[in-house]
Design a protein around this motif. Sequence first.
Motif, PDB file in Angstrom:
ATOM      1  N   ASP A  98       0.370  -4.237   0.000  1.00  0.00           N
ATOM      2  CA  ASP A  98       0.542  -3.763  -1.042  1.00  0.00           C
ATOM      3  C   ASP A  98       0.304  -4.179  -1.900  1.00  0.00           C
ATOM      4  OD1 ASP A  98       1.006  -0.462  -0.053  1.00  0.00           O
ATOM      5  OD2 ASP A  98       2.909  -0.580  -0.455  1.00  0.00           O
ATOM      6  N   LYS A 117      -2.435  -3.879  -5.482  1.00  0.00           N
ATOM      7  CA  LYS A 117      -2.593  -4.399  -6.875  1.00  0.00           C
ATOM      8  C   LYS A 117      -3.472  -5.468  -7.438  1.00  0.00           C
ATOM      9  CE  LYS A 117       1.442  -4.359  -9.790  1.00  0.00           C
ATOM     10  NZ  LYS A 117       1.223  -5.176 -11.133  1.00  0.00           N
ATOM     11  N   MET A 166      -1.372   8.701 -10.251  1.00  0.00           N
ATOM     12  CA  MET A 166      -0.724   7.590  -8.999  1.00  0.00           C
ATOM     13  C   MET A 166      -0.679   6.608  -9.790  1.00  0.00           C
ATOM     14  SD  MET A 166      -3.335   9.040  -6.410  1.00  0.00           S
ATOM     15  CE  MET A 166      -3.630  10.770  -7.207  1.00  0.00           C
ATOM     16  N   THR A 167      -0.365   5.581  -9.003  1.00  0.00           N
ATOM     17  CA  THR A 167      -1.406   4.231  -8.879  1.00  0.00           C
ATOM     18  C   THR A 167      -2.259   3.958  -8.715  1.00  0.00           C
ATOM     19  OG1 THR A 167       0.195   3.353  -8.033  1.00  0.00           O
ATOM     20  CG2 THR A 167       1.554   3.760  -9.466  1.00  0.00           C
ATOM     21  N   ASP A 185      -1.007   3.708  -4.733  1.00  0.00           N
ATOM     22  CA  ASP A 185      -1.066   5.422  -4.032  1.00  0.00           C
ATOM     23  C   ASP A 185      -2.718   5.876  -4.558  1.00  0.00           C
ATOM     24  OD1 ASP A 185       2.082   4.824  -4.117  1.00  0.00           O
ATOM     25  OD2 ASP A 185       2.197   5.208  -6.127  1.00  0.00           O
ATOM     26  N   LYS A 200      -3.348   4.954  -0.928  1.00  0.00           N
ATOM     27  CA  LYS A 200      -3.530   5.162   0.544  1.00  0.00           C
ATOM     28  C   LYS A 200      -3.650   6.774   0.542  1.00  0.00           C
ATOM     29  CE  LYS A 200       1.166   2.155   0.236  1.00  0.00           C
ATOM     30  NZ  LYS A 200       2.824   2.603  -0.452  1.00  0.00           N
ATOM     31  N   VAL A 201      -4.223   7.510  -0.425  1.00  0.00           N
ATOM     32  CA  VAL A 201      -4.210   8.642  -0.264  1.00  0.00           C
ATOM     33  C   VAL A 201      -5.583   9.118   0.475  1.00  0.00           C
ATOM     34  CG1 VAL A 201      -5.174  10.736  -1.336  1.00  0.00           C
ATOM     35  CG2 VAL A 201      -2.832  10.236  -2.167  1.00  0.00           C
ATOM     36  N   GLY A 211      -0.973   7.452   3.842  1.00  0.00           N
ATOM     37  CA  GLY A 211       0.206   7.654   2.717  1.00  0.00           C
ATOM     38  C   GLY A 211       0.290   8.853   3.305  1.00  0.00           C
ATOM     39  N   PRO A 253       0.158  12.909   0.928  1.00  0.00           N
ATOM     40  CA  PRO A 253       0.970  12.468   0.372  1.00  0.00           C
ATOM     41  C   PRO A 253       1.756  13.934  -0.480  1.00  0.00           C
ATOM     42  CG  PRO A 253      -1.849  12.819   0.948  1.00  0.00           C
ATOM     43  CD  PRO A 253      -1.061  13.356   1.881  1.00  0.00           C
ATOM     44  N   MET A 292       4.246  11.725  -0.928  1.00  0.00           N
ATOM     45  CA  MET A 292       4.482  10.639  -2.031  1.00  0.00           C
ATOM     46  C   MET A 292       4.530  11.497  -3.443  1.00  0.00           C
ATOM     47  SD  MET A 292       1.059   8.846  -0.627  1.00  0.00           S
ATOM     48  CE  MET A 292       0.375   7.861  -2.072  1.00  0.00           C
ATOM     49  N   LYS A 324       5.836   9.808  -6.225  1.00  0.00           N
ATOM     50  CA  LYS A 324       4.438   8.892  -6.308  1.00  0.00           C
ATOM     51  C   LYS A 324       3.021   9.521  -7.165  1.00  0.00           C
ATOM     52  CE  LYS A 324       7.051   5.908  -3.369  1.00  0.00           C
ATOM     53  NZ  LYS A 324       6.503   4.219  -2.849  1.00  0.00           N
ATOM     54  N   ILE A 325       3.212  10.885  -6.668  1.00  0.00           N
ATOM     55  CA  ILE A 325       1.649  11.489  -6.961  1.00  0.00           C
ATOM     56  C   ILE A 325       2.279  12.128  -8.196  1.00  0.00           C
ATOM     57  CG2 ILE A 325       0.131  12.818  -6.938  1.00  0.00           C
ATOM     58  CD1 ILE A 325      -0.226  11.703  -3.811  1.00  0.00           C
TER      59      ILE A 325
END
Length: 155
Positions: free
Chosen positions: A31, A35, A110-111, A114, A117-118, A123, A125, A128, A133-134
């Motif tokens: 992560d 980032k 979302m970031t 995230d 991940k989607v 991840g 969803p 999340m 997170k979403i």
Amino acid sequence: MSEIDFTTATAEQIAAVEPHEFIRIVKEMSDKDVKQVMESPNREAIIDAIFRRMPELFRPDRAGSTTATTHWSITGRPDGGADEWTVRFADGTCTTVPGHDGDATLTLAMTPVDFTKVITKSGNPVMMFMTGKIKAKGDLGLAANIANFFDIPKA
């Protein structure tokens, strides 16, 4: 293919990465690494490459008769803003355009971590969304199923 460094690659190099290779690279990143890449000057090229590839990976047989306009906001841009895209499903096709265009059936925010991940299916969803997170507004049934509309390559 040699390993690409998303922080130093050119926009052309990023756009040329095949989907299965992109997924493999991103899934191997922590992560913190994601980032860092998404805070680099290449953020826009990476997000652009992802959205522009969506129509190629779209599976109309999985979307059925879905007609929807989705607005995506990938937050955390260095200037404090978000990268915004519109993804439409209609008549068995998927189209993407930069910016928020038209009235949304579903709005997602979302970031970058995230988001990756989607789009790599690493991840969940629904979880999340449940954990904040979403952020999703509109057709939550569509939100729960939208990832299934795409043939995400296995890493």
